[in-house]
Design an enzyme around this catalytic site. Structure first.
Site, PDB file in Angstrom:
ATOM      1  N   ARG A 181      15.461 -33.355   9.038  1.00 11.67           N
ATOM      2  CA  ARG A 181      14.217 -33.081   9.754  1.00 11.67           C
ATOM      3  C   ARG A 181      13.444 -34.387   9.926  1.00 11.67           C
ATOM      4  O   ARG A 181      13.551 -35.296   9.099  1.00 11.67           O
ATOM      5  CB  ARG A 181      13.335 -32.117   8.954  1.00 11.67           C
ATOM      6  CG  ARG A 181      14.015 -30.860   8.525  1.00 11.67           C
ATOM      7  CD  ARG A 181      12.992 -29.810   8.172  1.00 11.67           C
ATOM      8  NE  ARG A 181      12.364 -30.019   6.862  1.00 11.67           N
ATOM      9  CZ  ARG A 181      11.633 -29.094   6.272  1.00 11.67           C
ATOM     10  NH1 ARG A 181      11.407 -27.923   6.875  1.00 11.67           N
ATOM     11  NH2 ARG A 181      11.088 -29.312   5.089  1.00 11.67           N
ATOM     12  N   GLY A 211       7.062 -27.432  -4.734  1.00  9.83           N
ATOM     13  CA  GLY A 211       7.694 -28.735  -4.517  1.00  9.83           C
ATOM     14  C   GLY A 211       8.970 -28.650  -3.712  1.00  9.83           C
ATOM     15  O   GLY A 211       9.469 -27.570  -3.401  1.00  9.83           O
ATOM     16  N   ARG A 244       1.864 -31.006   2.917  1.00 11.20           N
ATOM     17  CA  ARG A 244       1.371 -29.650   3.225  1.00 11.20           C
ATOM     18  C   ARG A 244       0.008 -29.409   2.592  1.00 11.20           C
ATOM     19  O   ARG A 244      -0.417 -30.180   1.742  1.00 11.20           O
ATOM     20  CB  ARG A 244       2.332 -28.618   2.607  1.00 11.20           C
ATOM     21  CG  ARG A 244       3.726 -28.739   3.075  1.00 11.20           C
ATOM     22  CD  ARG A 244       4.675 -29.005   1.886  1.00 11.20           C
ATOM     23  NE  ARG A 244       5.976 -29.466   2.387  1.00 11.20           N
ATOM     24  CZ  ARG A 244       6.882 -28.674   2.895  1.00 11.20           C
ATOM     25  NH1 ARG A 244       6.688 -27.385   2.906  1.00 11.20           N
ATOM     26  NH2 ARG A 244       7.991 -29.150   3.399  1.00 11.20           N
ATOM     27  N   ASP A 253       2.098 -23.607   1.204  1.00 13.74           N
ATOM     28  CA  ASP A 253       3.083 -24.689   1.068  1.00 13.74           C
ATOM     29  C   ASP A 253       3.879 -24.863   2.358  1.00 13.74           C
ATOM     30  O   ASP A 253       4.668 -25.791   2.468  1.00 13.74           O
ATOM     31  CB  ASP A 253       4.030 -24.424  -0.107  1.00 13.74           C
ATOM     32  CG  ASP A 253       4.673 -23.049  -0.037  1.00 13.74           C
ATOM     33  OD1 ASP A 253       3.940 -22.053  -0.015  1.00 13.74           O
ATOM     34  OD2 ASP A 253       5.910 -22.978   0.011  1.00 13.74           O
ATOM     35  N   ASP A 279       8.793 -25.702   8.326  1.00  9.27           N
ATOM     36  CA  ASP A 279       9.574 -24.752   7.523  1.00  9.27           C
ATOM     37  C   ASP A 279       9.986 -23.508   8.309  1.00  9.27           C
ATOM     38  O   ASP A 279       9.366 -22.442   8.214  1.00  9.27           O
ATOM     39  CB  ASP A 279       8.824 -24.353   6.242  1.00  9.27           C
ATOM     40  CG  ASP A 279       9.076 -25.388   5.148  1.00  9.27           C
ATOM     41  OD1 ASP A 279       9.669 -26.449   5.462  1.00  9.27           O
ATOM     42  OD2 ASP A 279       8.699 -25.151   3.992  1.00  9.27           O
ATOM     43  N   LYS A 305      17.319 -31.323   4.404  1.00  6.21           N
ATOM     44  CA  LYS A 305      17.067 -29.997   3.825  1.00  6.21           C
ATOM     45  C   LYS A 305      18.406 -29.399   3.393  1.00  6.21           C
ATOM     46  O   LYS A 305      19.289 -29.200   4.229  1.00  6.21           O
ATOM     47  CB  LYS A 305      16.380 -29.109   4.863  1.00  6.21           C
ATOM     48  CG  LYS A 305      15.832 -27.824   4.284  1.00  6.21           C
ATOM     49  CD  LYS A 305      14.852 -27.168   5.244  1.00  6.21           C
ATOM     50  CE  LYS A 305      14.431 -25.787   4.741  1.00  6.21           C
ATOM     51  NZ  LYS A 305      13.506 -25.138   5.681  1.00  6.21           N
ATOM     52  N   GLY A 341      12.244 -28.203  -3.426  1.00  5.55           N
ATOM     53  CA  GLY A 341      13.333 -27.715  -4.269  1.00  5.55           C
ATOM     54  C   GLY A 341      14.695 -27.967  -3.650  1.00  5.55           C
ATOM     55  O   GLY A 341      15.723 -27.944  -4.322  1.00  5.55           O
ATOM     56  N   ARG A 342      14.694 -28.165  -2.352  1.00  8.41           N
ATOM     57  CA  ARG A 342      15.974 -28.471  -1.703  1.00  8.41           C
ATOM     58  C   ARG A 342      15.773 -29.374  -0.491  1.00  8.41           C
ATOM     59  O   ARG A 342      16.564 -29.381   0.450  1.00  8.41           O
ATOM     60  CB  ARG A 342      16.658 -27.202  -1.287  1.00  8.41           C
ATOM     61  CG  ARG A 342      15.746 -26.364  -0.428  1.00  8.41           C
ATOM     62  CD  ARG A 342      16.485 -25.526   0.457  1.00  8.41           C
ATOM     63  NE  ARG A 342      15.563 -24.541   0.994  1.00  8.41           N
ATOM     64  CZ  ARG A 342      15.948 -23.506   1.658  1.00  8.41           C
ATOM     65  NH1 ARG A 342      17.197 -23.301   1.839  1.00  8.41           N
ATOM     66  NH2 ARG A 342      15.079 -22.670   2.133  1.00  8.41           N
TER      67      ARG A 342
HETATM   68  P1  AMP Z   1      10.287 -21.600   1.343  1.00 10.15           P
HETATM   69  O1  AMP Z   1      10.090 -20.124   1.216  1.00 10.15           O
HETATM   70  O2  AMP Z   1      11.593 -21.985   1.991  1.00 10.15           O
HETATM   71  O3  AMP Z   1       9.135 -22.296   1.948  1.00 10.15           O
HETATM   72  O4  AMP Z   1      10.445 -22.149  -0.140  1.00 10.15           O
HETATM   73  C1  AMP Z   1       9.494 -21.971  -1.156  1.00 10.15           C
HETATM   74  C2  AMP Z   1       9.834 -22.837  -2.334  1.00 10.15           C
HETATM   75  O5  AMP Z   1      11.130 -22.497  -2.838  1.00 10.15           O
HETATM   76  C3  AMP Z   1       9.885 -24.330  -2.027  1.00 10.15           C
HETATM   77  O6  AMP Z   1       9.394 -24.996  -3.157  1.00 10.15           O
HETATM   78  C4  AMP Z   1      11.352 -24.587  -1.833  1.00 10.15           C
HETATM   79  O7  AMP Z   1      11.699 -25.917  -2.109  1.00 10.15           O
HETATM   80  C5  AMP Z   1      11.978 -23.635  -2.848  1.00 10.15           C
HETATM   81  N1  AMP Z   1      13.341 -23.254  -2.467  1.00 10.15           N
HETATM   82  C6  AMP Z   1      13.698 -22.390  -1.480  1.00 10.15           C
HETATM   83  N2  AMP Z   1      15.041 -22.288  -1.413  1.00 10.15           N
HETATM   84  C7  AMP Z   1      15.543 -23.083  -2.374  1.00 10.15           C
HETATM   85  C8  AMP Z   1      16.871 -23.412  -2.814  1.00 10.15           C
HETATM   86  N3  AMP Z   1      17.945 -22.898  -2.244  1.00 10.15           N
HETATM   87  N4  AMP Z   1      16.981 -24.289  -3.827  1.00 10.15           N
HETATM   88  C9  AMP Z   1      15.911 -24.819  -4.418  1.00 10.15           C
HETATM   89  N5  AMP Z   1      14.651 -24.551  -4.065  1.00 10.15           N
HETATM   90  C10 AMP Z   1      14.452 -23.696  -3.056  1.00 10.15           C
HETATM   91 MG    MG Z   2       8.599 -24.110   2.299  1.00 13.55          MG
END
Ligand code: AMP
Ligand code: MG
Length: 533
Positions: free
Chosen positions: A200, A108, A207, A279, A289, A130, A110-111
């Site tokens: 963005r 989901g 996704r 994702d 991403d 983001k 997350g940020r």
């Molecule tokens: P990513 O590798 O950036 O595609 O992230 C994978 C998952 O980790 C996604 O669900 C992101 O929302 C979550 N995520 C990555 N960085 C953070 C962060 N700093 N805070 C919260 N969620 C994160």
């Molecule tokens: Mg991602």
């Protein structure tokens, strides 16, 4: 003016939402999103603004510029999530995904926080921040983003757009004024870095994993709801033509096709995404991403910029097209409960390889300036080129760009007769093995003969529209980051300006088209990146 901008809540109003407003990490069931509030920043400051994206959205003046100071402040507040407009319903999407080959369950946003959409000229553009704070999907992380990764996302998404490769866009980068702590290589050396938020823009941020999560949970009601929404909004031509299970199959087939096309886009310019988890695969076939991505500099098919993947190299340059298909297979499994026929899903997936080959062959021939494919002879010429490219360190971008300077009737038997740019592509041209020089000469002579049927000038003109001279090289992005971290965004702006016209040689910009310097070979950010952002 900003107040007059119409932002809709189309996504939120059309789909099932989370009934709880608790932002603590939790499983969110039977919902496509959760309502959330972005974090209020200490000192939001608009650092970078894309006039191209602004124009597309009808923001700013007629050139997409923001001249007025008060207007810039208002945008900094909005695009950091610190001050919303009347009626906005910010949200975080629920999705799951396969990470490095394993089902990871709920992930989901997350940020990332969606702000809603701007409808313009028959197009719907979703806006997403983001790094704007925690959501129920943040797990143990902080929901924030640092300046370095935000600059990388900003630069590369705009660069990809100008290269003509499907991608999400970036509108802005706002400094939050809040520090963020990151342990860049997860090795016990945390550092405080400046926080930032990128806005963005894309048709949608859905996704493959958005569909996988409902299938994994057996929630076929949401699965169908989201699928119908997706087809009606982003594949309206299919919605108009097909019904029921057939509609879903045709949709899947179209995603297969778009993904094959996207992979060719990446391969033809040497872009390595770095984290092709499901994702991070857009349902409309955009690049999405931008994390530990990189550009192939020496042509090395095994290369990945992502240190987290250094062992397995699952997401190396050469593996990307195959991983695209693997990811599509996961999407196919997720859609199966609605398509109801495994063999139909399999046959749709099976079209991937032929689609990929079709686009890839066309892209390669265009890169070489060959108008009509001649079968086995051309295959042999191409095969030999890729073999030779791997025997020495040769910059991929410069090599392909330099081919347009090879003339049909040119003496090419000595290195000093090669095009200047071609010599520049070799990392160690002086030490080139004598035997290898001979091999290259032979290849170049064959190549020159092969393209002799077309006019040199016209061929060069065509080739220069597909072989970029400027790409978002890792070390260039890092130099821009280093300056920005000292408060100087002029390097980011200067690099972006060049990357807006990647296929056009620009006066005084030779420094942006140089092979990676030796100091950048093993430097963090230039050749080694991690998921930490
Ligand atoms: P990513 O590798 O950036 O595609 O992230 C994978 C998952 O980790 C996604 O669900 C992101 O929302 C979550 N995520 C990555 N960085 C953070 C962060 N700093 N805070 C919260 N969620 C994160
Ligand atoms: Mg991602």
């Amino acid at each position: 003016m900003l107040e007059s901008v119409q932002i809709t809540n189309h996504f939120v109003d059309s789909l099932s939402g989370d009934t709880s407003s608790d932002v603590r990490p939790r499983q969110v069931l039977e919902a496509c999103y959760s309502n959330v509030s972005p974090r209020v920043c200490t000192a939001p400051q608009l650092a970078v603004w894309s006039t191209d994206t602004a124009k597309m959205l009808g923001l700013g003046d007629q050139n997409g510029e923001l001249i007025d100071r008060a207007e810039r402040v208002a945008y900094a507040n909005l695009l950091s999530g610190s001050a919303l407009l009347e009626g906005m319903k910010p949200f975080a999407m629920c999705y799951g995904g396969h990470q490095f080959g394993q089902w990871a369950g709920q992930l989901g946003d997350g940020r990332a926080i969606g702000l809603g959409e701007i409808f313009r000229e028959d197009k719907c553009w979703a806006l997403q921040l983001k790094g704007a704070g925690i959501t129920p999907y943040s797990r143990s992380a902080d929901g924030l983003a640092v300046l370095r990764s935000s600059i990388r996302e900003y630069l590369c998404s705009e660069a990809m757009y100008h290269l003509g490769i499907p991608t999400t866009r970036a509108l802005s980068l706002v400094l939050t004024g809040d520090p963020v702590v990151r342990d860049m290589f997860y090795d016990g050396h945390p550092k405080t870095e400046p926080g930032a938020v990128v806005c963005r823009v894309s048709q949608t941020f859905l996704r493959f994993g958005s569909f996988e999560i409902f299938a994994a949970r057996g929630d076929y009601i949401r699965l169908q709801e989201l699928l119908e929404f997706t087809i009606q909004n982003y594949y309206p031509e299919l919605a108009a033509q097909y019904k029921g299970a057939d509609r879903y199959l045709k949709f899947y087939l179209e995603v297969v096709k778009r993904t094959a096309y996207l992979m060719v886009g990446w391969q033809r310019v040497g872009f390595v995404h770095g984290v092709m988890n499901t994702d991070n695969m857009s349902i409309v076939g955009d690049t999405i991403d931008y994390g530990p991505y990189g550009w192939l500099e020496p042509y090395d098919p095994d290369w990945t910029p992502n240190t987290t993947d250094a062992q397995g190299r699952r997401y190396s340059y050469a593996n990307q097209p195959g991983i695209g298909m693997w990811n599509l297979a996961r999407l196919g499994v997720a859609l199966l409960p609605l398509i109801n026929d495994k063999s139909l899903v399999q046959s749709a997936l099976d079209t991937y390889e032929a689609e990929y080959e079709k686009y890839w062959q066309a892209a390669l021939l265009a890169k070489l300036g060959i108008n009509r494919y001649r079968g086995a002879d051309d295959d042999a010429l191409i095969k030999r080129m890729f073999e030779l490219l791997q025997l020495e360190e040769i910059d991929m971008t410069l090599f392909f760009r330099s081919l347009s300077a090879v003339k049909a009737k040119q003496e090419i038997a000595r290195i000093d007769q090669w095009p200047v740019l071609m010599r520049a592509a070799f990392y160690q041209i002086e030490e080139l093995d004598h035997g290898l020089v001979k091999e290259w000469v032979l290849w170049l002579q064959n190549y020159a003969k092969r393209v002799s049927e077309t006019d040199d000038m016209e061929r060069a003109r065509q080739m220069n529209t597909v072989n970029p001279l400027y790409v978002c090289r890792n070390y260039l992005a890092q130099q821009a980051i280093d300056a920005a971290e000292q408060g100087d965004f002029s390097i980011v702006e200067g690099l972006m300006e060049v990357l807006r016209r990647p296929y056009t040689e620009q006066g005084g910009k030779a420094a942006f088209a140089e092979r990676r310097p030796e100091w950048a070979r093993n430097k963090a950010g230039c050749s080694m990146l991690s998921c930490s952002s």
